[in-house]
Design an enzyme around this catalytic site. Structure first.
Site, PDB file in Angstrom:
ATOM      1  N   LYS B  74       3.681  37.258  -4.605  1.00 31.77           N
ATOM      2  CA  LYS B  74       3.512  38.821  -4.425  1.00 31.77           C
ATOM      3  C   LYS B  74       4.757  39.217  -5.461  1.00 31.77           C
ATOM      4  O   LYS B  74       5.851  38.721  -5.366  1.00 31.77           O
ATOM      5  CB  LYS B  74       3.798  38.844  -3.082  1.00 31.77           C
ATOM      6  CG  LYS B  74       3.584  40.519  -2.773  1.00 31.77           C
ATOM      7  CD  LYS B  74       3.529  41.086  -1.364  1.00 31.77           C
ATOM      8  CE  LYS B  74       3.542  42.610  -1.312  1.00 31.77           C
ATOM      9  NZ  LYS B  74       3.637  42.778   0.222  1.00 31.77           N
ATOM     10  N   SER B 149      -0.326  45.234   1.952  1.00 30.36           N
ATOM     11  CA  SER B 149       0.105  45.608   0.430  1.00 30.36           C
ATOM     12  C   SER B 149      -0.081  44.196  -0.403  1.00 30.36           C
ATOM     13  O   SER B 149      -0.014  44.401  -1.663  1.00 30.36           O
ATOM     14  CB  SER B 149       1.682  46.059   0.391  1.00 30.36           C
ATOM     15  OG  SER B 149       2.440  45.002   1.077  1.00 30.36           O
ATOM     16  N   SER B 173       0.909  43.675   6.179  1.00 31.67           N
ATOM     17  CA  SER B 173       0.652  43.586   4.679  1.00 31.67           C
ATOM     18  C   SER B 173       0.092  42.206   4.229  1.00 31.67           C
ATOM     19  O   SER B 173      -0.397  42.201   3.146  1.00 31.67           O
ATOM     20  CB  SER B 173       1.911  43.857   3.917  1.00 31.67           C
ATOM     21  OG  SER B 173       2.211  45.351   3.844  1.00 31.67           O
TER      22      SER B 173
END
Lengths: 86, 469
Positions: B74, B149, B173
């Site tokens: 990420k 996210s 997330s």
């Protein structure tokens, strides 16, 4: 202090969506204990595990990257905005 | 699905595929992918690492389980020498000067990073639309959001582009995009995995965890990435989770399972998900699992408590983004003007909304009534979860209230987006471990347990997997 100064964001105004969240908390009924075992953090740091208080020099390549990340450079100097004392 | 890590390890070890070919194939998938999952493809770097692995295999050396396995990171987590943008204009050109502890641990065992993955900017979002790289598209339907996210990470795993990905979970997330894209995603116990090298969103809630296609891969990865780290003072020494331990104990009588009645009765919950959850509870009862109905005080407050605290912390953490030492700078007449121009021009609307909200609750006149009160409410919540987990081994919950919305549908209504986190944020506030499993519910099922009880979660997930077949 105004929100735009606190946030360093121009024209900062409260958001209606966010204010709704705040009102929910403000109006919440809760029994607040003076001291609870849950007030203390489970993973709170203790003196025994603190890092040694010494300066470690960063590797050269790391220093180079940090310099490269600096937004503005001139003639090998790192340029910062002018500071006005108020 | 069996362990993809082990399957690929066997292919590499036996010489059936070369690491360079494997990485090349994954890089090609990344380049051609239409899901917007990649902020940066690490083509040259990954190819060089693959060649080293091939040389070791050709020299007759035995390779480690993770050696040569391609993974994604990420883009709020640092990989030294490569861009770490947080999907933001502010850090679009920022180069990571060091690697996150988690990334370094994976590099040390030979895993190969192939991509920095698209995510909501600084983790601020639940749909992965808050990004300068374009909305991430759902792995199962290109019209739908990927969730956020860690949306790019979940989609890469779902599409087989990465074998696993490393995401971040502050209020859901990892779990929510894993649910939306039908993969496994773990939010470990707070403090189990070092956050050193991950851009801080809300420090009392932030965690790093793996996303993968099987429970076994999640277990393998947790063993590697967890443990004490001097650079993150909230971490603690972990224990190895032996596979045999949780695979051998799948008798339903071993589990006492609870669920929050209010979660399931809620009008927010989509009827399809409600039916699926109720069907699962009935099935578990039929199988002989002891089911306990639980009641959580202040269910309707969970989202508000979470956002008050997360916004306060993000206002503080993101104060460092002033354009002085790194990041984009908008020059102006003087220092204060420069701060203001820089942040106004280079942060997204959602990030600004959260920073402004955070400064609002921390300011004079609000901090006692809202911020301090939210801390007390959080402590009450932790106590409630603690008490419930004395009665049950496992708590089950849906991941999301809704099915994945169409891209563009959620942006106009931030309040609705915040409310959609209702089932994930309570576990975050209580620092509990939670695994999303892509079983029984269309958008995933959360399995939570007490702190540091990841082994119990894996045991129950294996049991669920068996009865789902």
């Amino acid at each position: 202090m105004p929100l735009d100064v606190l946030s360093s964001i121009k024209g900062a105004n409260p958001s209606k969506a966010v204010e709704e969240l705040f009102i929910n908390v403000k109006n919440a009924v809760s029994e607040i204990e003076e001291k609870s075992e849950f007030e203390t953090h489970d993973q709170i740091m203790t003196v025994e595990v603190l890092r040694e208080d010494k300066v470690n020099k960063s590797p050269e390549d790391e220093i180079e990257i940090i310099k490269r990340n600096f937004p503005l450079q001139k003639d090998s100097y790192l340029v910062v905005p002018r500071v006005i004392e108020e | 699905m069996e362990s993809e890590i082990k399957r690929i390890h066997n292919l590499l070890s036996s010489g059936e595929i070369s690491c360079k070919d494997l990485i090349g194939e994954k890089l090609l998938l990344l380049e051609r992918n239409e899901y917007n999952t990649a902020n940066l493809i690490l083509k040259e770097y990954a190819t060089q690492l693959a060649e080293k692995v091939d040389k070791r295999i050709q020299a007759g050396k035995k390779i480690g389980l993770l050696e040569g396995i391609p993974f994604g990171i990420k883009d709020v987590i640092l990989l030294k020498g490569h861009k770490a943008t947080a999907s933001s204009d502010m850090l679009k050109e920022y180069i990571a000067p060091y690697s996150a502890t988690v990334v370094q641990k994976l590099l040390d065992v030979g895993a190969i990073p192939i991509v920095k993955e698209n995510c909501d900017s600084f983790g601020h979002g639940s749909t992965n639309e808050n990004t300068i790289f374009g909305s991430v598209k759902n792995a199962l339907d290109l019209r739908k959001v990927a969730g956020g996210s860690s949306g790019g990470s979940a989609v890469n795993v779902a599409k087989g582009i990465t074998v696993f990905s490393i995401g971040g979970d502050t209020g859901g997330s990892i779990r929510q995009p894993s649910g939306y894209n039908k993969v496994y995603g773990l939010k470990p116990t707070y403090g189990k995995v070092s956050r050193y090298g991950m851009m801080a969103y809300a420090s009392s809630l932030d965690t790093i965890g793996p996303i993968a296609n099987s429970i076994e891969d999640i277990r393998i990865l947790l063993d590697i990435i967890s443990g004490e780290d001097i650079h993150d003072m909230n971490t603690y020494a972990g224990t190895v989770l032996p596979k045999k331990k949780f695979e051998s104990e799948s008798d339903p009588k071993n589990f006492t399972v609870g669920y929050y009645v209010d979660f399931v009765k809620s009008n927010f919950l989509h009827p399809k998900l409600k039916t699926e959850f109720n069907d699962l509870i009935e099935k578990l009862k039929f199988e002989g699992v002891e089911i306990v109905e639980l009641n959580l005080l202040n269910t309707d407050l969970l989202v508000s408590i979470y956002y008050v605290l997360a916004m306060a912390e993000t206002a503080s953490n993101l104060a460092r983004l002033d354009g002085i030492n790194y990041g984009k700078r908008s020059d102006s007449r003087n220092l204060k003007e420069s701060y203001s121009e820089t942040r106004s021009e280079n942060l997204s609307e959602e990030t600004k909304r959260r920073i402004i909200g955070g400064n609002q609750v921390l300011s004079h006149g609000h901090s006692e009534d809202i911020y301090i009160k939210a801390i007390h409410l959080r402590n009450n919540l932790k106590k409630a979860f603690f008490n419930d987990l004395q009665t049950v081994d496992i708590i089950l919950s849906p991941v999301s209230t809704v099915l994945p919305p169409n891209i563009g549908e959620s942006l106009h209504d931030p309040y609705a987006m915040y409310l959609s986190d209702i089932y994930t944020v309570g576990f975050s506030l209580s620092e509990l471990p939670v695994l999303n499993v892509p079983l029984f519910l269309e958008t995933g099922l959360q399995i939570a347990s007490n702190k540091n009880q990841e082994a119990m979660i894996f045991k129950f997930a294996n049991y669920l997997k068996q009865i789902s077949l």
